[in-house]
Design a protein around this motif. Structure first.
Motif, short mmCIF file in Angstrom:
data_model
loop_
_atom_site.label_atom_id
_atom_site.label_comp_id
_atom_site.label_asym_id
_atom_site.label_seq_id
_atom_site.Cartn_x
_atom_site.Cartn_y
_atom_site.Cartn_z
N ILE A 194 13.19 -21.97 -49.32
CA ILE A 194 11.61 -22.06 -49.65
C ILE A 194 11.51 -20.35 -49.38
O ILE A 194 10.76 -19.89 -50.64
N ILE A 195 11.96 -19.76 -48.56
CA ILE A 195 11.57 -18.42 -48.42
C ILE A 195 12.21 -17.45 -49.61
O ILE A 195 11.61 -16.68 -50.11
N ALA A 196 13.24 -17.92 -49.96
CA ALA A 196 14.04 -17.18 -51.06
C ALA A 196 13.39 -17.16 -52.25
O ALA A 196 13.22 -16.22 -53.10
N ASP A 197 12.51 -18.30 -52.73
CA ASP A 197 11.99 -18.76 -53.66
C ASP A 197 10.50 -18.06 -53.58
O ASP A 197 9.93 -17.45 -54.84
N GLN A 198 9.93 -17.96 -52.37
CA GLN A 198 8.71 -17.41 -51.99
C GLN A 198 8.57 -16.01 -52.51
O GLN A 198 7.80 -15.46 -53.24
N ARG A 199 9.60 -15.23 -51.94
CA ARG A 199 9.74 -13.73 -51.89
C ARG A 199 10.76 -13.28 -52.62
O ARG A 199 10.64 -12.12 -52.88
N ALA A 200 11.71 -14.08 -53.41
CA ALA A 200 12.71 -13.66 -54.11
C ALA A 200 13.54 -12.54 -53.31
O ALA A 200 14.06 -11.62 -54.15
N ASN A 201 13.86 -12.93 -52.18
CA ASN A 201 14.68 -12.07 -51.25
C ASN A 201 15.99 -12.87 -51.17
O ASN A 201 16.33 -12.64 -49.92
N GLU A 249 6.69 -30.58 -52.18
CA GLU A 249 7.61 -30.70 -53.55
C GLU A 249 8.95 -31.42 -53.18
O GLU A 249 9.31 -32.49 -53.98
N ILE A 250 9.37 -31.00 -52.20
CA ILE A 250 10.84 -31.27 -51.83
C ILE A 250 10.70 -32.83 -51.44
O ILE A 250 11.65 -33.71 -51.64
N GLY A 260 5.18 -18.68 -55.81
CA GLY A 260 3.80 -18.84 -55.86
C GLY A 260 3.34 -19.90 -55.16
O GLY A 260 1.99 -20.28 -54.96
N LEU A 261 3.98 -20.84 -54.32
CA LEU A 261 3.96 -21.96 -53.56
C LEU A 261 3.82 -21.50 -52.09
O LEU A 261 4.64 -20.70 -51.62
N THR A 262 2.84 -22.04 -51.37
CA THR A 262 2.85 -21.86 -49.78
C THR A 262 4.25 -22.81 -49.20
O THR A 262 4.80 -23.52 -49.87
N PHE A 263 4.32 -22.60 -48.08
CA PHE A 263 5.42 -23.34 -47.52
C PHE A 263 5.10 -24.61 -47.59
O PHE A 263 6.03 -25.59 -47.73
N ARG A 264 3.80 -24.90 -47.21
CA ARG A 264 3.42 -26.36 -47.22
C ARG A 264 3.69 -27.16 -48.67
O ARG A 264 4.00 -28.16 -48.84
N GLN A 265 3.30 -26.21 -49.65
CA GLN A 265 3.29 -26.88 -50.80
C GLN A 265 4.97 -27.03 -51.40
O GLN A 265 5.12 -28.17 -52.10
#
Length: 401
Positions: A72-79, A218-219, A209-214
């Protein structure tokens, strides 16, 4: 498609070549360690079957929680480079602690916490590969991803026969840890020097663009979870094989670590050409039907292992393991990635969730099976569940269509 065609995009694309090289190194690490951990836990570190089942369960929870979080963090921050570095560090520390301090608490710490924290490295490699392969046409992309999975299996062909010779010469099984430490350090250095810099890749990798909860919602959607559960039974059969292989051969007079290495090496050696041949039929056979057939073939190998381990017929089973394994080690992973569309981190999270389900099934079946009857019932139960899960996936996708 020519047999060598899937290799050409990999050789010409540095990120895909890096993913292939890291999969070979990571595969060598797993191939050197996984077949012997269960036997070492019991024979060297004094853990009983029940205690080792608890270690497996804790490791599964840690692995899936960290993989979902990292994904999730990798998708959120693209890091993705930062996440890959973190998991490579956990791999190195977890591998190095056991030979430096070979005590039972250290073994449990490494295998219940540190090494599971590195579990998302595999998913991050395929996230990188999926993003890099997105620049290629769809048929090429599928062939490339299947070929890369074969790269993970390739070290089993090369490494395990060497271990068989080393153990036959009288070397202690604990030797696998310092060798794996060298591999882990090499992986860490490769990630540090050659993993593409975040934000400077040739392919688009926008933040989700999604929050951690979102992202979690989804998952955890029911339509997603039920498919993960079905595929988890197949992963459970694969994990159960890795748990049982060392114990089964140790329990048979005249067999031992060398036979474990030989069997696993034969299986992986045959898996590789079958994996490389898969692109010839991908697209011609529906993916879920292919998964069902692969699970059924793999079940023959798992169910037969404890009953044939003391006979010469046991050496026929790697053929079934390789044919079924070529499918169940590649297609469920591709299926899950496709479920999440353009979010490879979330796809990696689903792979981790599938692994948690599989490991939980493996630990439950292992604990119940050995308590009731032994390794034979354990293997047969795991094999049956995998076929049932693959059949359920087939029904679910027919209803969806």
């Amino acid at each position: 498609m020519p047999f060598a065609a899937p290799f050409l995009p990999i050789l010409r694309d540095p990120p895909l070549l890096l993913a292939a090289g890291l999969l070979v190194l990571f595969g060598a690490h797993v191939a050197s360690l996984a077949p012997y951990v269960s036997a070492l836990a019991v024979t060297v570190f004094g853990l009983g079957d029940g205690a080792y089942s608890v270690v497996l369960m804790v490791a599964s929870v840690v692995a899936v929680a960290s993989s979902i979080g990292f994904g999730i963090i990798a998708d959120q921050r693209a890091n993705r480079r930062g996440v890959a570095l973190a998991t490579a560090v956990f791999l190195t520390i977890g591998t190095g602690l056991v030979p430096l301090a070979p005590k039972t608490p250290v073994f449990v710490l490494a295998h219940a916490l540190l090494l599971p924290l590195s579990g998302s490295f595999f998913g991050q490699l395929f996230a990188l590969a999926r993003l890099a392969a997105s620049l290629h046409p769809d048929p090429t992309r599928r062939a490339v991803l299947s070929t890369l999975r074969a790269m993970f299996a390739l070290p089993w062909v090369l490494v395990l026969p060497v271990w068989a010779l080393v153990f036959r010469a009288g070397a202690p099984v604990m030797l696998v840890y310092p060798v794996c430490l060298v591999l882990a350090v090499t992986i860490l250095l490769c990630v540090w020097f050659w993993w593409p810099r975040d934000g400077a890749t040739r392919w688009p990798d926008p933040k989700s663009g999604l929050t951690f909860r979102q992202s979690l919602r989804e998952i955890w959607a029911p339509a997603i979870l039920i498919r993960v559960l079905a595929l988890g039974t197949i992963h459970g059969a694969i994990t159960l094989y890795l748990v049982l292989i060392g114990l089964v051969f140790e329990a048979v007079p005249g067999r031992g670590a060398a036979d474990t290495a030989l069997y696993a090496g034969l299986t992986a050696g045959l898996e590789v050409p079958f994996m490389l041949a898969l692109p010839l039929i991908l697209g011609r056979v529906p993916q879920v039907k292919l998964i069902f057939v692969g699970a059924a073939i793999y079940a023959v190998h798992l169910a037969g292992l404890p009953f044939l381990a003391g006979t010469a017929l046991v050496w026929v089973l790697p053929v079934f393991a390789a044919i079924g394994g070529a499918v169940v080690l590649t297609q469920p992973m591709a299926y899950l990635q496709d479920l999440m569309g353009d979010r490879p981190g979330a796809g990696a999270s689903l792979m981790a969730l599938q692994k948690l389900v599989g490991d939980a099934i493996c630990a439950t079946v292992f604990a119940a099976g050995v308590a009731v009857s032994g390794y034979g019932l354990t293997a047969a139960t795991g094999a049956a569940l995998s076929v049932i899960g693959a059949g359920a996936l087939l029904v679910l996708d027919r209803r969806r269509r």
